[in-house]
Enzyme design. Structure first.
Site, mmCIF file in Angstrom:
data_model
loop_
_atom_site.group_PDB
_atom_site.id
_atom_site.type_symbol
_atom_site.label_atom_id
_atom_site.label_comp_id
_atom_site.label_asym_id
_atom_site.label_seq_id
_atom_site.Cartn_x
_atom_site.Cartn_y
_atom_site.Cartn_z
ATOM 1 N N LYS A 1 8.103 25.520 44.370
ATOM 2 C CA LYS A 1 8.766 25.502 43.063
ATOM 3 C C LYS A 1 8.408 24.256 42.267
ATOM 4 O O LYS A 1 8.199 24.323 41.053
ATOM 5 C CB LYS A 1 10.284 25.611 43.222
ATOM 6 C CG LYS A 1 10.686 27.008 43.649
ATOM 7 C CD LYS A 1 12.174 27.243 43.551
ATOM 8 C CE LYS A 1 12.498 28.655 44.042
ATOM 9 N NZ LYS A 1 13.922 28.878 44.230
ATOM 10 N N LYS B 1 6.697 38.743 48.624
ATOM 11 C CA LYS B 1 8.057 39.230 48.859
ATOM 12 C C LYS B 1 8.662 39.711 47.540
ATOM 13 O O LYS B 1 8.291 39.215 46.471
ATOM 14 C CB LYS B 1 8.922 38.138 49.498
ATOM 15 C CG LYS B 1 9.340 37.035 48.556
ATOM 16 C CD LYS B 1 10.415 36.121 49.171
ATOM 17 C CE LYS B 1 10.712 35.019 48.150
ATOM 18 N NZ LYS B 1 11.623 33.995 48.604
ATOM 19 N N LYS C 1 12.969 37.599 42.384
ATOM 20 C CA LYS C 1 13.348 37.568 40.966
ATOM 21 C C LYS C 1 12.227 37.017 40.111
ATOM 22 O O LYS C 1 12.139 37.309 38.936
ATOM 23 C CB LYS C 1 14.578 36.675 40.759
ATOM 24 C CG LYS C 1 15.658 36.876 41.797
ATOM 25 C CD LYS C 1 16.832 35.937 41.594
ATOM 26 C CE LYS C 1 17.169 35.187 42.862
ATOM 27 N NZ LYS C 1 18.450 35.509 43.461
HETATM 28 P P1 TYM Z 1 18.723 33.724 47.525
HETATM 29 O O1 TYM Z 1 19.818 33.744 46.542
HETATM 30 O O2 TYM Z 1 17.329 33.500 47.036
HETATM 31 O O3 TYM Z 1 18.684 35.088 48.335
HETATM 32 C C1 TYM Z 1 19.856 35.619 48.946
HETATM 33 C C2 TYM Z 1 19.489 36.270 50.263
HETATM 34 O O4 TYM Z 1 18.528 37.325 50.064
HETATM 35 C C3 TYM Z 1 17.446 37.157 50.969
HETATM 36 N N1 TYM Z 1 16.226 37.696 50.348
HETATM 37 C C4 TYM Z 1 15.421 38.597 50.916
HETATM 38 N N2 TYM Z 1 15.484 39.235 52.103
HETATM 39 C C5 TYM Z 1 14.500 40.122 52.386
HETATM 40 N N3 TYM Z 1 13.475 40.399 51.536
HETATM 41 C C6 TYM Z 1 13.372 39.799 50.339
HETATM 42 N N4 TYM Z 1 12.375 40.089 49.505
HETATM 43 C C7 TYM Z 1 14.380 38.841 49.988
HETATM 44 N N5 TYM Z 1 14.595 38.068 48.888
HETATM 45 C C8 TYM Z 1 15.720 37.365 49.134
HETATM 46 C C9 TYM Z 1 17.374 35.658 51.188
HETATM 47 O O5 TYM Z 1 16.675 35.344 52.379
HETATM 48 C C10 TYM Z 1 18.830 35.284 51.243
HETATM 49 O O6 TYM Z 1 19.358 35.496 52.526
HETATM 50 N N6 TYM Z 1 19.041 29.200 49.605
HETATM 51 C C11 TYM Z 1 19.630 30.522 49.611
HETATM 52 C C12 TYM Z 1 21.074 30.542 49.198
HETATM 53 C C13 TYM Z 1 22.009 29.707 50.021
HETATM 54 C C14 TYM Z 1 22.419 29.957 51.354
HETATM 55 C C15 TYM Z 1 23.355 28.935 51.663
HETATM 56 C C16 TYM Z 1 22.093 30.929 52.288
HETATM 57 C C17 TYM Z 1 22.679 28.600 49.617
HETATM 58 N N7 TYM Z 1 23.497 28.121 50.589
HETATM 59 C C18 TYM Z 1 23.960 28.885 52.921
HETATM 60 C C19 TYM Z 1 22.701 30.862 53.545
HETATM 61 C C20 TYM Z 1 23.611 29.846 53.860
HETATM 62 C C21 TYM Z 1 18.869 31.368 48.609
HETATM 63 O O7 TYM Z 1 18.223 30.872 47.711
HETATM 64 O O8 TYM Z 1 19.050 32.692 48.712
#
Ligand code: TYM
Length: 332
Positions: A112, A195, A198
């Site tokens: 990023k 993957k 967004k």
């Molecule tokens: P975020 O908001 O990008 O995504 C939320 C969840 O969706 C999963 N995910 C996917 N799984 C499978 N295939 C895909 N193409 C795909 N795109 C997204 C992500 O792996 C995630 O589980 N940093 C984290 C948010 C966060 C978090 C936390 C997670 C903040 N604090 C504490 C767990 C525990 C994030 O950006 O997820």
């Protein structure tokens, strides 16, 4: 009961199918097997510039979608991160235990910040994984259900928990990542090497949970597939078909073996048409339930306030212990 915590960012107008299949679907199941805490991570959503009114809307839509997907306020605790002030409070302490080089090696940060340029990338983007560690450790979570892209952040979280414990005494549970391999990485419908995300280059590569169902079915029908004609599950040779089969299996509950047997001798077109219908059947009721929650924002905010209160009680107790171990004076 073992404790589970996970989080999701409200950085788009809707969650996408990757978020649902990679994470949220497992959250729903785990509320019956675990003491479950789930969090809309709005603090994480401001690292790259944002619009305040839009953030507020997106946070409510995120919560509405999670309730609509099956999170039940009676069976789990769903809350908004900024409503529990202990998260950034613990993050400061953990940040002081994180090496500058260690944080610099986080691949999401590298990707990023490379895109944004070193001058524009924020310090918040840099310390993002430390805040994520605080999210998890505050709840003494045993397991963290996420997609594959979060593995490295989970590894850092484990390291920070162990480092804190070794330095100041046993305080935090060292959490395990829970990443079921079948749905750990849903790929872009137009580019099976990337993957689903967004920030995907084409909107046709991604299905939003709030997409018009007919349009979502069309995206499935126009998904990039591989050369050849046979419907077999082979991630290496046929990543496009493997992705469609993965989505099909997860949404319908049918096994991959069952599906490949059922489509033996049939063409890609048949598979896509049927999966389109499965997606429509999945989206329609989900969207209706989401609208139901959004129609009553006062009630939605009330559910979130209850969640924040339950989460806050746990977070406050952990933070008090951690602050005490670190050597801070008791609250006056
Ligand atoms: P975020 O908001 O990008 O995504 C939320 C969840 O969706 C999963 N995910 C996917 N799984 C499978 N295939 C895909 N193409 C795909 N795109 C997204 C992500 O792996 C995630 O589980 N940093 C984290 C948010 C966060 C978090 C936390 C997670 C903040 N604090 C504490 C767990 C525990 C994030 O950006 O997820």
């Amino acid at each position: 009961r073992a404790r589970v915590l996970s989080g999701i960012q409200p950085t788009a107008d809707s969650f996408h199918l990757g978020n649902y299949l990679g994470a949220v679907r497992n959250w729903v199941t785990m509320q019956d097997t675990h003491d479950a805490f789930y969090c809309v991570v709005d603090l994480h959503a401001i690292t790259a510039g944002h619009d305040p009114a839009q953030l507020r809307t997106r946070t409510r839509v995120a919560a509405a979608q999670l309730f609509a997907a099956g999170l039940d306020p009676e069976r789990c605790t769903l809350f908004v991160q900024s409503q529990v002030p202990e998260h950034p409070q613990l993050a400061w302490v953990l940040g002081c235990l994180t090496g500058f080089g260690e944080a610099s090696r986080m691949t999401q940060f590298k990707d990023k910040s490379a895109k944004q340029g070193a001058e524009r990338a924020s310090v918040g983007l840099f310390t993002y994984p430390v805040l994520q560690a605080a999210d998890i450790l505050l709840y003494q979570a045993d397991a963290v259900p996420v997609g594959e892209d979060q593995r490295q952040h989970l590894e850092l979280t484990r390291n920070l928990a162990q480092r804190f414990n070794a330095t100041f005494g046993e305080t935090f549970t060292v959490p395990e990542a829970f990443i079921p391999q079948e749905t750990a990485k849903i790929v872009d419908l137009q580019d099976p090497t990337a993957k689903m995300s967004k920030s995907a280059s084409t909107l046709n590569g991604l299905i939003d949970l709030l997409d018009d169902p007919a349009r979502a079915a069309k995206k499935i029908r126009s998904a990039v597939t591989d050369t050849g004609r046979e419907i077999v599950f082979d991630r290496e040779a046929k990543p496009g078909i493997a992705n469609l089969l993965t989505i099909y299996s997860a949404l319908s509950g049918r096994s991959l073996d069952d599906l490949t047997a059922a489509y033996d001798g049939k063409g890609y077109g048949d598979l896509k048409k049927d999966l389109g219908e499965v997606v429509v059947e999945f989206l329609r009721p989900l969207q209706e339930r989401t609208r139901g929650y959004l129609d009553d924002p006062a009630q939605l905010d009330k559910l979130l306030a209850i969640g924040a209160e339950k989460a806050g009680a746990v977070a406050a107790a952990t933070l008090r212990t951690a602050y005490d171990r670190v050597g801070f004076l008791p609250p006056s």
